[in-house]
Scaffold this motif. Structure first.
Motif, PDB file in Angstrom:
ATOM      1  N   VAL A   2       0.825  -1.323  -0.121  1.00  0.00           N
ATOM      2  CA  VAL A   2       0.037   0.106   0.035  1.00  0.00           C
ATOM      3  C   VAL A   2       0.809   1.221  -0.018  1.00  0.00           C
ATOM      4  O   VAL A   2       2.066   1.203   0.529  1.00  0.00           O
ATOM      5  CB  VAL A   2      -0.949   0.189   1.178  1.00  0.00           C
ATOM      6  CG1 VAL A   2      -2.278  -0.251   1.103  1.00  0.00           C
ATOM      7  CG2 VAL A   2      -0.145  -0.540   2.588  1.00  0.00           C
ATOM      8  N   ASN A   3       0.355   2.296  -0.538  1.00  0.00           N
ATOM      9  CA  ASN A   3       1.061   3.431  -0.150  1.00  0.00           C
ATOM     10  C   ASN A   3       0.234   4.677  -0.099  1.00  0.00           C
ATOM     11  O   ASN A   3      -1.281   4.598  -0.633  1.00  0.00           O
ATOM     12  CB  ASN A   3       2.292   3.630  -1.081  1.00  0.00           C
ATOM     13  CG  ASN A   3       2.088   4.301  -2.574  1.00  0.00           C
ATOM     14  OD1 ASN A   3       1.502   5.321  -2.662  1.00  0.00           O
ATOM     15  ND2 ASN A   3       2.125   3.219  -3.347  1.00  0.00           N
ATOM     16  N   ARG A   4       0.727   5.958   0.118  1.00  0.00           N
ATOM     17  CA  ARG A   4      -0.215   6.892   0.538  1.00  0.00           C
ATOM     18  C   ARG A   4       0.415   8.343  -0.393  1.00  0.00           C
ATOM     19  O   ARG A   4      -0.158   9.354  -0.392  1.00  0.00           O
ATOM     20  CB  ARG A   4      -0.163   7.639   1.788  1.00  0.00           C
ATOM     21  CG  ARG A   4      -1.175   6.660   2.784  1.00  0.00           C
ATOM     22  CD  ARG A   4      -2.584   6.409   2.012  1.00  0.00           C
ATOM     23  NE  ARG A   4      -3.511   5.840   2.947  1.00  0.00           N
ATOM     24  CZ  ARG A   4      -3.853   4.604   2.556  1.00  0.00           C
ATOM     25  NH1 ARG A   4      -3.424   4.095   1.573  1.00  0.00           N
ATOM     26  NH2 ARG A   4      -4.728   3.930   3.410  1.00  0.00           N
ATOM     27  N   SER A  17      -1.916   2.186  -5.981  1.00  0.00           N
ATOM     28  CA  SER A  17      -1.839   1.384  -4.932  1.00  0.00           C
ATOM     29  C   SER A  17      -2.404   1.648  -3.578  1.00  0.00           C
ATOM     30  O   SER A  17      -1.696   1.240  -2.521  1.00  0.00           O
ATOM     31  CB  SER A  17      -0.478   0.832  -4.761  1.00  0.00           C
ATOM     32  OG  SER A  17       0.227   0.584  -6.136  1.00  0.00           O
ATOM     33  N   PHE A  18      -3.476   2.369  -3.632  1.00  0.00           N
ATOM     34  CA  PHE A  18      -3.991   2.876  -2.319  1.00  0.00           C
ATOM     35  C   PHE A  18      -4.684   1.682  -1.555  1.00  0.00           C
ATOM     36  O   PHE A  18      -4.333   1.733  -0.136  1.00  0.00           O
ATOM     37  CB  PHE A  18      -5.257   3.846  -2.498  1.00  0.00           C
ATOM     38  CG  PHE A  18      -5.737   4.555  -1.393  1.00  0.00           C
ATOM     39  CD1 PHE A  18      -5.196   5.859  -0.849  1.00  0.00           C
ATOM     40  CD2 PHE A  18      -6.856   4.099  -0.762  1.00  0.00           C
ATOM     41  CE1 PHE A  18      -5.661   6.312   0.311  1.00  0.00           C
ATOM     42  CE2 PHE A  18      -7.436   4.595   0.378  1.00  0.00           C
ATOM     43  CZ  PHE A  18      -6.825   5.665   1.115  1.00  0.00           C
ATOM     44  N   LEU A  19      -5.061   0.627  -2.095  1.00  0.00           N
ATOM     45  CA  LEU A  19      -5.623  -0.567  -1.268  1.00  0.00           C
ATOM     46  C   LEU A  19      -4.511  -1.647  -1.371  1.00  0.00           C
ATOM     47  O   LEU A  19      -3.971  -1.974  -2.439  1.00  0.00           O
ATOM     48  CB  LEU A  19      -7.010  -0.962  -1.995  1.00  0.00           C
ATOM     49  CG  LEU A  19      -7.972   0.082  -1.834  1.00  0.00           C
ATOM     50  CD1 LEU A  19      -9.276  -0.486  -2.455  1.00  0.00           C
ATOM     51  CD2 LEU A  19      -8.350   0.583  -0.495  1.00  0.00           C
ATOM     52  N   ASP A  20      -4.342  -2.356  -0.433  1.00  0.00           N
ATOM     53  CA  ASP A  20      -3.562  -3.438  -0.277  1.00  0.00           C
ATOM     54  C   ASP A  20      -4.456  -4.529  -0.644  1.00  0.00           C
ATOM     55  O   ASP A  20      -5.775  -4.781  -1.187  1.00  0.00           O
ATOM     56  CB  ASP A  20      -2.752  -3.806   1.062  1.00  0.00           C
ATOM     57  CG  ASP A  20      -3.781  -4.316   2.218  1.00  0.00           C
ATOM     58  OD1 ASP A  20      -5.012  -4.666   1.679  1.00  0.00           O
ATOM     59  OD2 ASP A  20      -3.402  -4.058   3.227  1.00  0.00           O
ATOM     60  N   ARG A  21      -3.757  -5.804  -1.125  1.00  0.00           N
ATOM     61  CA  ARG A  21      -4.250  -7.066  -1.916  1.00  0.00           C
ATOM     62  C   ARG A  21      -5.533  -7.665  -0.769  1.00  0.00           C
ATOM     63  O   ARG A  21      -6.558  -7.875  -1.409  1.00  0.00           O
ATOM     64  CB  ARG A  21      -3.383  -8.254  -1.776  1.00  0.00           C
ATOM     65  CG  ARG A  21      -3.870  -9.561  -2.605  1.00  0.00           C
ATOM     66  CD  ARG A  21      -4.075  -9.173  -3.901  1.00  0.00           C
ATOM     67  NE  ARG A  21      -4.311 -10.480  -4.439  1.00  0.00           N
ATOM     68  CZ  ARG A  21      -4.392 -10.995  -5.805  1.00  0.00           C
ATOM     69  NH1 ARG A  21      -3.695 -10.030  -6.540  1.00  0.00           N
ATOM     70  NH2 ARG A  21      -4.782 -11.932  -6.298  1.00  0.00           N
ATOM     71  N   GLN A  23      -7.288  -5.932   1.342  1.00  0.00           N
ATOM     72  CA  GLN A  23      -8.517  -4.901   1.193  1.00  0.00           C
ATOM     73  C   GLN A  23      -9.283  -5.177  -0.139  1.00  0.00           C
ATOM     74  O   GLN A  23     -10.427  -5.132  -0.405  1.00  0.00           O
ATOM     75  CB  GLN A  23      -7.904  -3.522   1.294  1.00  0.00           C
ATOM     76  CG  GLN A  23      -7.896  -3.216   2.582  1.00  0.00           C
ATOM     77  CD  GLN A  23      -6.815  -1.668   2.635  1.00  0.00           C
ATOM     78  OE1 GLN A  23      -6.060  -1.598   1.682  1.00  0.00           O
ATOM     79  NE2 GLN A  23      -7.427  -0.835   3.254  1.00  0.00           N
ATOM     80  N   GLN A  24      -8.438  -5.253  -1.214  1.00  0.00           N
ATOM     81  CA  GLN A  24      -8.905  -5.695  -2.484  1.00  0.00           C
ATOM     82  C   GLN A  24      -9.993  -6.992  -2.697  1.00  0.00           C
ATOM     83  O   GLN A  24     -10.968  -6.881  -3.226  1.00  0.00           O
ATOM     84  CB  GLN A  24      -7.889  -5.708  -3.472  1.00  0.00           C
ATOM     85  CG  GLN A  24      -7.100  -4.465  -3.665  1.00  0.00           C
ATOM     86  CD  GLN A  24      -6.120  -4.599  -4.677  1.00  0.00           C
ATOM     87  OE1 GLN A  24      -5.997  -5.207  -5.758  1.00  0.00           O
ATOM     88  NE2 GLN A  24      -4.928  -3.963  -4.671  1.00  0.00           N
ATOM     89  N   GLY A 162      -6.327  -1.790  -7.122  1.00  0.00           N
ATOM     90  CA  GLY A 162      -6.157  -1.045  -5.806  1.00  0.00           C
ATOM     91  C   GLY A 162      -5.734   0.611  -5.762  1.00  0.00           C
ATOM     92  O   GLY A 162      -5.638   1.254  -4.962  1.00  0.00           O
ATOM     93  N   ASP A 163      -6.191   0.799  -7.100  1.00  0.00           N
ATOM     94  CA  ASP A 163      -5.652   2.338  -7.308  1.00  0.00           C
ATOM     95  C   ASP A 163      -6.922   3.199  -6.954  1.00  0.00           C
ATOM     96  O   ASP A 163      -8.177   2.768  -7.324  1.00  0.00           O
ATOM     97  CB  ASP A 163      -5.422   2.734  -8.953  1.00  0.00           C
ATOM     98  CG  ASP A 163      -3.930   2.429  -9.568  1.00  0.00           C
ATOM     99  OD1 ASP A 163      -3.177   1.960  -8.372  1.00  0.00           O
ATOM    100  OD2 ASP A 163      -3.614   2.505 -10.307  1.00  0.00           O
TER     101      ASP A 163
END
Ligand code: MD3
Ligand code: FE
Length: 203
Positions: A2-4, A17-21, A23-24, A162-163
């Protein structure tokens, strides 16, 4: 991962890549529940062509297209109420648009490998000062964004699983569309394809 990180995308706020796997995967499960209650539909455009993207909605209102035009309706075409917006999606909205009203509509788009969405602007909503938040899941989609008038310059970017994109300010009324899907580029979904979810304040 993830990143911000936040990137300007023609005035929109792009969070790769806001959401990690995890969360997806959770979101896909929740979206499957919605589709079971409110099945995906290929609506017709104003030009009467069947859309290649299959759609359904959650929330108080759902976007659809019928004899009355593009509009937000209280119920699915079958007559059932739209399912509730999944809470992980509401949480993303609150994190990225803390000063906005809460979303009353969530449009779920499913793209098969051949689906695309022509350039358009999202103008069925009543208050364009409210943002739209977009979450991409599954295969990559080649997204195109232009300006507020048709026929201007556009830029293209691959949106990945995840975007998240927040459409705010001038970008809220920019032309945009999806030119193609890179089938098989993600292993998130069982079948090739892409899901895009947009949270909106419809009314
Ligand atoms: C708009 N969906 O449902 S959302 C739609 O990927 C729709 O399914 C597309 O357009 C999809 O109405 C795109 C993502 C997005 C990203 C950046 C934008 C929409 C944008 C920037 C400006 C305006
Ligand atoms: Fe749109």
């Amino acid at each position: 991962m993830v990143n911000r990180t936040e990137v300007d995308l023609a005035g929109a706020r792009y969070f790769p890549s806001f959401l990690d796997r995890t969360q997806q995967v959770e979101l896909v499960q929740l979206l499957r529940d919605i589709v079971r209650a409110a099945p995906l539909t290929h609506y017709r455009t104003a030009g009467a062509k069947k859309m290649s993207v299959a759609m359904t909605s959650a929330g108080k209102f759902g976007w659809l297209s019928d004899d009355k035009g593009y509009r937000y309706a209280d119920t699915h075409p079958s007559g059932v109420a739209w399912p509730d917006i999944p809470s992980p999606l509401s949480e993303i909205w609150k994190e990225l648009a803390p000063n906005a009203r809460l979303p009353d509509s969530c449009l779920i788009n499913f793209y098969g490998p051949e689906a695309k969405m022509g350039l358009h602007k999202d103008d069925t909503e009543q208050d364009f000062d409210q943002p739209v938040v977009s979450v991409s899941l599954g295969d990559e989609g080649l997204f195109r964004i232009g300006g507020q008038v048709r026929g201007g310059k556009t830029q293209s970017i691959w949106l990945r699983s995840g975007d998240v994109v927040v459409l705010t300010g001038a970008s809220r009324l920019s032309y945009h569309g999806v030119d193609r899907i890179k089938a098989g580029s993600s292993s998130l979904l069982e079948k090739p394809g892409r899901i895009n979810v947009t949270l909106r304040v419809a009314k």
